[in-house]
Design a protein around this motif. Structure first.
Motif, PDB file in Angstrom:
ATOM      1  N   GLN A  93       3.624 -12.066  -2.475  1.00  0.00           N
ATOM      2  CA  GLN A  93       2.833 -11.089  -1.746  1.00  0.00           C
ATOM      3  C   GLN A  93       3.710 -10.270  -0.800  1.00  0.00           C
ATOM      4  N   HIS A  94       4.655 -10.929  -0.156  1.00  0.00           N
ATOM      5  CA  HIS A  94       5.603 -10.219   0.700  1.00  0.00           C
ATOM      6  C   HIS A  94       6.444  -9.246  -0.124  1.00  0.00           C
ATOM      7  N   ALA A  95       6.837  -9.670  -1.324  1.00  0.00           N
ATOM      8  CA  ALA A  95       7.593  -8.779  -2.198  1.00  0.00           C
ATOM      9  C   ALA A  95       6.790  -7.521  -2.505  1.00  0.00           C
ATOM     10  N   LEU A  96       5.507  -7.690  -2.831  1.00  0.00           N
ATOM     11  CA  LEU A  96       4.656  -6.543  -3.122  1.00  0.00           C
ATOM     12  C   LEU A  96       4.538  -5.631  -1.904  1.00  0.00           C
ATOM     13  N   ASP A  97       4.346  -6.211  -0.735  1.00  0.00           N
ATOM     14  CA  ASP A  97       4.202  -5.412   0.475  1.00  0.00           C
ATOM     15  C   ASP A  97       5.445  -4.566   0.730  1.00  0.00           C
ATOM     16  N   LEU A  98       6.630  -5.159   0.558  1.00  0.00           N
ATOM     17  CA  LEU A  98       7.865  -4.414   0.781  1.00  0.00           C
ATOM     18  C   LEU A  98       8.033  -3.283  -0.235  1.00  0.00           C
ATOM     19  N   VAL A  99       7.687  -3.568  -1.484  1.00  0.00           N
ATOM     20  CA  VAL A  99       7.796  -2.525  -2.503  1.00  0.00           C
ATOM     21  C   VAL A  99       6.853  -1.368  -2.187  1.00  0.00           C
ATOM     22  N   LEU A 100       5.650  -1.679  -1.743  1.00  0.00           N
ATOM     23  CA  LEU A 100       4.712  -0.617  -1.390  1.00  0.00           C
ATOM     24  C   LEU A 100       5.218   0.207  -0.217  1.00  0.00           C
ATOM     25  N   ARG A 101       5.852  -0.449   0.747  1.00  0.00           N
ATOM     26  CA  ARG A 101       6.410   0.293   1.882  1.00  0.00           C
ATOM     27  C   ARG A 101       7.477   1.287   1.423  1.00  0.00           C
ATOM     28  N   LEU A 102       8.229   0.889   0.407  1.00  0.00           N
ATOM     29  CA  LEU A 102       9.311   1.740  -0.069  1.00  0.00           C
ATOM     30  C   LEU A 102       8.818   2.819  -1.024  1.00  0.00           C
ATOM     31  N   ALA A 103       7.914   2.446  -1.925  1.00  0.00           N
ATOM     32  CA  ALA A 103       7.599   3.318  -3.059  1.00  0.00           C
ATOM     33  C   ALA A 103       6.313   4.105  -2.909  1.00  0.00           C
ATOM     34  N   LEU A 104       5.487   3.805  -1.909  1.00  0.00           N
ATOM     35  CA  LEU A 104       4.166   4.430  -1.832  1.00  0.00           C
ATOM     36  C   LEU A 104       3.911   4.980  -0.438  1.00  0.00           C
ATOM     37  N   ALA A 105       3.763   6.272  -0.338  1.00  0.00           N
ATOM     38  CA  ALA A 105       3.385   6.883   0.933  1.00  0.00           C
ATOM     39  C   ALA A 105       1.910   6.604   1.192  1.00  0.00           C
ATOM     40  N   PRO A 106       1.494   6.536   2.447  1.00  0.00           N
ATOM     41  CA  PRO A 106       0.065   6.326   2.752  1.00  0.00           C
ATOM     42  C   PRO A 106      -0.795   7.377   2.050  1.00  0.00           C
ATOM     43  N   GLY A 107      -1.846   6.897   1.411  1.00  0.00           N
ATOM     44  CA  GLY A 107      -2.733   7.793   0.676  1.00  0.00           C
ATOM     45  C   GLY A 107      -2.301   8.073  -0.740  1.00  0.00           C
ATOM     46  N   GLY A 108      -1.202   7.456  -1.197  1.00  0.00           N
ATOM     47  CA  GLY A 108      -0.725   7.691  -2.551  1.00  0.00           C
ATOM     48  C   GLY A 108      -1.671   7.144  -3.605  1.00  0.00           C
ATOM     49  N   ASN A 109      -1.589   7.698  -4.808  1.00  0.00           N
ATOM     50  CA  ASN A 109      -2.466   7.305  -5.910  1.00  0.00           C
ATOM     51  C   ASN A 109      -1.861   6.126  -6.668  1.00  0.00           C
ATOM     52  N   VAL A 110      -2.646   5.078  -6.893  1.00  0.00           N
ATOM     53  CA  VAL A 110      -2.176   3.856  -7.549  1.00  0.00           C
ATOM     54  C   VAL A 110      -3.151   3.473  -8.658  1.00  0.00           C
ATOM     55  N   LEU A 111      -2.614   3.084  -9.787  1.00  0.00           N
ATOM     56  CA  LEU A 111      -3.409   2.578 -10.904  1.00  0.00           C
ATOM     57  C   LEU A 111      -3.291   1.062 -10.947  1.00  0.00           C
ATOM     58  N   VAL A 112      -4.427   0.367 -11.042  1.00  0.00           N
ATOM     59  CA  VAL A 112      -4.438  -1.090 -11.171  1.00  0.00           C
ATOM     60  C   VAL A 112      -5.372  -1.470 -12.308  1.00  0.00           C
ATOM     61  N   GLU A 113      -5.211  -2.684 -12.780  1.00  0.00           N
ATOM     62  CA  GLU A 113      -6.139  -3.227 -13.760  1.00  0.00           C
ATOM     63  C   GLU A 113      -7.447  -3.619 -13.073  1.00  0.00           C
ATOM     64  N   SER A 114      -8.499  -3.720 -13.848  1.00  0.00           N
ATOM     65  CA  SER A 114      -9.757  -4.236 -13.336  1.00  0.00           C
ATOM     66  C   SER A 114     -10.319  -5.226 -14.349  1.00  0.00           C
ATOM     67  N   PRO A 115     -10.419  -6.502 -13.965  1.00  0.00           N
ATOM     68  CA  PRO A 115     -10.174  -7.084 -12.646  1.00  0.00           C
ATOM     69  C   PRO A 115      -8.674  -7.216 -12.358  1.00  0.00           C
TER      70      PRO A 115
END
Length: 485
Positions: free
Chosen positions: A182-204
């Motif tokens: 989870q920490h790894a994901l958080d760090l990657v998001l800090r680097l690769a995603l600006a606030p408000g950026g568009n993200v695609l995820v699976e559902s569920p």
């Protein structure tokens, strides 16, 4: 500042609250209070959020203000609402609850609870010898400051060797050790995603990934997964990448959480190509990659098909080893790892050296540990599916070829109601809506097979009794709920 939910928003969340089981014998105010407690129980209504004023909610629900006033009063009496004159009313949980290790709320007295809300195994017997060996290794690090933002070299070498053995040549410079996946994901998001950026995820998808994206104020779009063994619809997934052109896509191709699907190699290659064409970075969660069952052969890692540094892989030791060992990692290009390390310094500096040394010794013994885990999980999976077939034959289950969870299709849209009722008989569940964005997935339930077979059989027996009672309830069965994950 305390966030606020408006009357129309709460009315939408409540849905058909007046049509709950046993509603005919329940006063309007009691049914409304019970429905609000239910929203708190499955996490769809956050803690500490200010509820709408009584008049506003009454207008949104088209009921009398007196009914809302009485419902709020009952919620205050049960400890689920706090009010202050002039400040409004906000959600809370009773004093008999505490913050659990998941960071969410759970009852204090839960020793007899069969917890099917957390998909994690107990520690392997090799952990204690590994800890002793790590303590003997520690003195050679004590002469330095102890800060290793990318991780100690022994662990980075071991993780890199694991990727290389899977057919993905990797150097230690491409590995960054983190404090869990989870920490790894958080760090990657800090680097690769600006606030408000568009993200695609699976559902569920994994609920804590959704929480991390929400913290970045991401604009989330979803690609629905099939409920059978087919998994990803290739045309829909690739079309979502090409048309939406998201900044980032978060995918779990190896025994997807919660469905257990395994993405085929051909689709992995096509996803990477589509992501490159769309300008999308792929974050690939490999939390379950070490846990194929029944001799299932794994496709190549997604990053194998990457030629443009579009794929960032994250993984860790929580699932195959132990959740209490907070060791995760990021695999990316060497320049990306250096940028991640720079971003990390403002968060936590580095992972604990001793924990990393424990991880080194566990990875050295990985063949024996992981083989035992696979045998254990296969037996527990079969025990759970057999118990469901006997006691709840109307539920649809496809046994996964790996991972630690079943994604069960129920015989009706009852997942949240079932979770609330199961809590009363000592079973904690993760209802389907926890794995989506908008309160859907009520026909589904995630059931991990990480507990001993006897516990799983007992849990299914209790669920069967609860399911039988749901159709015959003469009154609402709400009690002080626990939010689960």
């Amino acid at each position: 500042m305390t966030s606020q939910v408006r009357g129309a928003q709460l009315a939408r969340l409540l849905g058909q609250w007046h049509a709950l089981p046993g509603r005919r014998r329940s006063p309007d105010y009691a049914a409304l209070a019970g429905a609000v407690r239910g929203l708190l129980a499955d996490g769809r209504l956050p803690l500490g959020v200010r509820l709408p004023a009584e008049r506003e909610l009454a207008e949104a629900l088209r009921i009398s203000r007196t009914t809302v006033t009485a419902a709020y009063r009952q919620l205050r009496e049960s400890g689920h609402l706090a009010s202050r004159r002039g400040a409004g009313s906000w959600t809370m949980l009773p004093g008999t609850h505490r913050v659990a290790s998941t960071g969410l709320w759970t009852p204090l007295d839960d020793r007899d609870m069969i917890d099917l809300g957390v998909a994690a195994l107990a520690a392997p017997p090799q952990l204690l010898p590994a800890a002793r060996a790590a303590a003997e290794d520690l003195p050679r690090y004590l002469g330095g400051a102890g800060y290793h933002p990318t991780g100690v070299i022994e662990l980075r070498e071991a993780v890199a060797a694991g990727y290389t053995a899977r057919g993905l040549p990797t150097s230690p410079d491409q590995i960054m050790v983190t404090s869990g996946t989870q920490h790894a994901l958080d760090l990657v998001l800090r680097l690769a995603l600006a606030p408000g950026g568009n993200v695609l995820v699976e559902s569920p998808t994994y609920p804590n990934a959704l929480a991390a994206l929400a913290a970045r104020r991401a604009r989330i779009t979803t690609h629905g997964l099939a409920t059978d063994a087919a998994g990803w619809d290739a045309d829909l997934l690739l079309g979502s990448l090409r048309q939406g052109r998201p900044k980032l896509a978060y995918l779990i191709p190896d025994f997807q959480n919660p469905t257990g699907h395994l993405m085929p190699a051909e689709l992995r290659e096509r996803v990477v190509a589509a992501a490159h064409a769309a300008g999308t970075d792929l974050v690939i969660d490999e939390s379950f990659v070490d846990l194929p069952l029944d001799g299932t052969e794994l496709p190549p890692p997604v990053a194998t098909f990457d030629r443009h540094s579009r794929v960032i892989s994250i993984g860790g030791m929580s699932k195959p080893y132990w959740g209490g060992l907070r060791i995760g990692w990021v695999r990316a290009s060497a320049p990306q790892v250096q940028r991640l390390a720079a971003a990390r310094v403002g968060v936590d500096m580095a992972s604990p050296v001793l924990d990393q040394l424990v991880a080194v010794h566990l990875l050295a013994d990985a063949p024996a540990i992981v083989a035992a885990r696979r045998t254990q999980l296969a037996a527990q999976r079969d025990a759970l599916t057999d118990a469901l077939a006997r006691r709840l034959p109307d539920w649809r289950v496809t046994a996964p070829r790996g991972g630690v969870t079943l994604w069960v299709e129920l015989d009706g849209p009852i997942s949240s109601a079932l979770a609330r009722a199961a809590e009363e008989v000592g079973v904690r569940l993760a209802p389907g809506p926890r794995f989506g964005l908008d309160g859907t997935l009520e026909r589904f339930l995630r059931l991990p097979f990480t507990l001993p077979a006897a516990d799983l059989a007992e849990a299914v027996g209790r669920l069967a009794a609860v399911r039988y009672d749901l159709d015959r309830a003469s009154r609402p069965r709400w009690q002080e709920p626990a939010v689960i994950a």
